[in-house]
Design a protein around this motif. Structure first.
Motif, PDB file in Angstrom:
ATOM      1  N   LYS A 121       0.911  -1.334  -0.134  1.00 37.65           N
ATOM      2  CA  LYS A 121       0.060   0.136  -0.072  1.00 37.65           C
ATOM      3  C   LYS A 121       0.755   1.226   0.248  1.00 37.65           C
ATOM      4  O   LYS A 121       1.901   1.222   0.448  1.00 37.65           O
ATOM      5  CB  LYS A 121      -0.922   0.095   1.267  1.00 37.65           C
ATOM      6  N   VAL A 122       0.137   2.266  -0.431  1.00 41.23           N
ATOM      7  CA  VAL A 122       0.937   3.834  -0.422  1.00 41.23           C
ATOM      8  C   VAL A 122      -0.409   4.569  -0.353  1.00 41.23           C
ATOM      9  O   VAL A 122      -1.042   4.622  -0.925  1.00 41.23           O
ATOM     10  CB  VAL A 122       1.693   4.038  -1.857  1.00 41.23           C
ATOM     11  N   SER A 123      -0.342   5.449   1.070  1.00 44.25           N
ATOM     12  CA  SER A 123      -1.107   6.067   1.649  1.00 44.25           C
ATOM     13  C   SER A 123      -0.691   7.127   2.463  1.00 44.25           C
ATOM     14  O   SER A 123       0.089   7.138   3.037  1.00 44.25           O
ATOM     15  CB  SER A 123      -2.528   5.188   2.121  1.00 44.25           C
ATOM     16  N   GLU A 124      -1.691   8.133   2.644  1.00 48.22           N
ATOM     17  CA  GLU A 124      -1.372   9.147   3.592  1.00 48.22           C
ATOM     18  C   GLU A 124      -2.193   8.957   5.076  1.00 48.22           C
ATOM     19  O   GLU A 124      -3.309   8.625   4.967  1.00 48.22           O
ATOM     20  CB  GLU A 124      -2.049  10.473   3.210  1.00 48.22           C
ATOM     21  N   VAL A 125      -1.488   8.645   5.919  1.00 40.48           N
ATOM     22  CA  VAL A 125      -1.810   8.160   7.259  1.00 40.48           C
ATOM     23  C   VAL A 125      -1.417   8.901   8.347  1.00 40.48           C
ATOM     24  O   VAL A 125      -0.561   9.630   8.249  1.00 40.48           O
ATOM     25  CB  VAL A 125      -1.378   6.618   7.446  1.00 40.48           C
ATOM     26  N   GLU A 141      -0.884  15.407  12.622  1.00 41.16           N
ATOM     27  CA  GLU A 141      -0.246  15.657  11.280  1.00 41.16           C
ATOM     28  C   GLU A 141      -0.095  13.847  10.684  1.00 41.16           C
ATOM     29  O   GLU A 141       0.076  13.078  11.148  1.00 41.16           O
ATOM     30  CB  GLU A 141       1.011  16.045  11.226  1.00 41.16           C
ATOM     31  N   THR A 142      -0.290  13.979   9.453  1.00 46.95           N
ATOM     32  CA  THR A 142       0.134  12.968   8.496  1.00 46.95           C
ATOM     33  C   THR A 142       1.162  12.796   7.930  1.00 46.95           C
ATOM     34  O   THR A 142       1.922  13.660   7.729  1.00 46.95           O
ATOM     35  CB  THR A 142      -1.335  12.864   7.377  1.00 46.95           C
ATOM     36  N   ALA A 143       1.473  11.549   7.282  1.00 48.62           N
ATOM     37  CA  ALA A 143       2.741  11.162   6.697  1.00 48.62           C
ATOM     38  C   ALA A 143       2.303  10.582   5.583  1.00 48.62           C
ATOM     39  O   ALA A 143       1.343   9.761   5.545  1.00 48.62           O
ATOM     40  CB  ALA A 143       3.761  10.826   7.495  1.00 48.62           C
ATOM     41  N   LEU A 144       3.344  10.242   4.644  1.00 43.78           N
ATOM     42  CA  LEU A 144       3.172   9.055   3.468  1.00 43.78           C
ATOM     43  C   LEU A 144       3.782   7.894   3.935  1.00 43.78           C
ATOM     44  O   LEU A 144       4.854   7.897   4.431  1.00 43.78           O
ATOM     45  CB  LEU A 144       4.023   9.475   2.300  1.00 43.78           C
ATOM     46  N   LEU A 145       2.957   6.777   3.661  1.00 42.33           N
ATOM     47  CA  LEU A 145       3.262   5.615   4.269  1.00 42.33           C
ATOM     48  C   LEU A 145       3.212   4.544   2.929  1.00 42.33           C
ATOM     49  O   LEU A 145       2.719   4.474   1.960  1.00 42.33           O
ATOM     50  CB  LEU A 145       2.218   4.764   5.142  1.00 42.33           C
ATOM     51  N   ARG A 146       4.524   3.902   3.004  1.00 42.81           N
ATOM     52  CA  ARG A 146       4.822   2.876   1.948  1.00 42.81           C
ATOM     53  C   ARG A 146       4.899   1.430   2.698  1.00 42.81           C
ATOM     54  O   ARG A 146       6.165   1.585   3.361  1.00 42.81           O
ATOM     55  CB  ARG A 146       5.878   3.150   1.054  1.00 42.81           C
ATOM     56  N   THR A 175       5.027   8.909  -3.745  1.00 48.32           N
ATOM     57  CA  THR A 175       3.644   8.842  -3.481  1.00 48.32           C
ATOM     58  C   THR A 175       3.029   7.811  -4.611  1.00 48.32           C
ATOM     59  O   THR A 175       1.871   7.429  -4.654  1.00 48.32           O
ATOM     60  CB  THR A 175       3.043  10.355  -3.775  1.00 48.32           C
ATOM     61  N   ALA A 176       3.763   7.226  -5.519  1.00 46.76           N
ATOM     62  CA  ALA A 176       3.266   6.419  -6.560  1.00 46.76           C
ATOM     63  C   ALA A 176       3.191   4.839  -6.130  1.00 46.76           C
ATOM     64  O   ALA A 176       4.101   4.615  -5.358  1.00 46.76           O
ATOM     65  CB  ALA A 176       4.030   6.574  -7.904  1.00 46.76           C
ATOM     66  N   LYS A 177       2.024   4.404  -6.352  1.00 48.72           N
ATOM     67  CA  LYS A 177       2.136   2.888  -5.892  1.00 48.72           C
ATOM     68  C   LYS A 177       2.530   1.924  -7.090  1.00 48.72           C
ATOM     69  O   LYS A 177       2.254   1.069  -7.663  1.00 48.72           O
ATOM     70  CB  LYS A 177       0.473   2.383  -5.505  1.00 48.72           C
TER      71      LYS A 177
END
Length: 259
Positions: A121-125, A141-146, A175-177
């Motif tokens: 997965k790639v998502s903002e969490v 605050e959120t971050a980008l998860l890979r 940010t790309a899956k």
């Protein structure tokens, strides 16, 4: 001192077969019971641990489910080939050379294994609290998860959650899956955030439901959890990764030079 293997011991509340399996597991992992060697016979184990045949068989079944021994009832039980892998973080932390795969994959291949990664997965969490603190994020605050799973010879070996500040990740391939050629260390360097310092915090934990399922764990044995914070110039945190692997199959090796 020899600890009695009674079922009413107050110091160890595990069932007798779990305690027996724990002792045999330790001997296998430390090499006292060498790969391809035969375990003591059931009668020998019964005498050593003062246990019934059924209890010994339950202990051996646990070790079979963990992939540490092979055999069947009524036949000799043998230690499998050396299952414990030694992970050397320093060998794959640097960015991969241009055009080369992620260093973790190349290092695993050096030992004759077929290694691959699967991006889950790639998502903002909203990250866990320790990750947020390491990235200097506010509580909301959120971050980008890979998230990816790493496998060796089709066996899942490590669940990897990598978090990136949105100010760095937005508008980039992070940010790309899809997989990033050479891994994120190489991409971060290209973006002007070369990794300068990595700090690891390693702990043993009971696996979460997600970790248990992703790693196909045979039981609730502890996992090794590594929280890695990667800093760039100016001590800027650019990546925080949580890596989880089966505790009974892996050990970490760090090398230090005395100052």
């Amino acid at each position: 001192m020899t600890v009695p293997y009674t079922d009413n011991g107050a110091d160890d509340r595990r069932s007798l077969h779990e305690r027996i399996a724990a002792d045999l597991r330790d001997e296998i992992m430390s090499g006292d019971l060498a790969p391809e060697s035969k375990l003591p016979s059931t009668n020998q184990l019964k005498e050593r641990f003062e246990a019934s045949n059924a209890t010994i068989q339950k202990a051996l079944q646990l070790l079979k489910e963990e992939g540490l021994v092979i055999g069947r009832a009524g036949a000799a039980v043998t230690v499998r080939e050396h299952r414990q892998r030694t992970m050397r973080p320093a060998s794959y932390m640097a960015p991969a050379p241009p055009g080369e795969p992620y260093r973790w994959l190349t290092e695993a291949t050096k030992h004759g294994a077929a290694a691959h990664s699967t991006l889950l997965k790639v998502s903002e969490v909203r990250p866990p609290a320790d990750v947020s603190a390491a990235l200097n994020l506010a509580a909301d605050e959120t971050a980008l998860l890979r998230q990816q799973i790493l496998a060796i010879d089709d066996e899942p070996v490590e669940l990897v959650d990598s978090y990136y500040p949105l100010g760095i990740a937005r508008g980039t391939a992070i940010t790309a899956k899809r997989k990033i050629k050479g891994g994120t260390p190489a991409l971060l360097s290209e973006l002007g955030y070369p990794p300068r310092l990595s700090v690891d915090r390693v702990s043993a934990r009971v696996p979460t439901q997600e970790q248990f399922q992703a790693l196909r764990l045979p039981s609730d044995l502890p996992v090794l959890r590594t929280l890695r914070v990667v800093h760039s110039d100016g001590d800027l945190p650019i990546e925080v990764t949580v890596m989880v692997k089966a505790g009974h199959l892996y050990e970490m090796q760090y090398e230090f030079t005395p100052e």
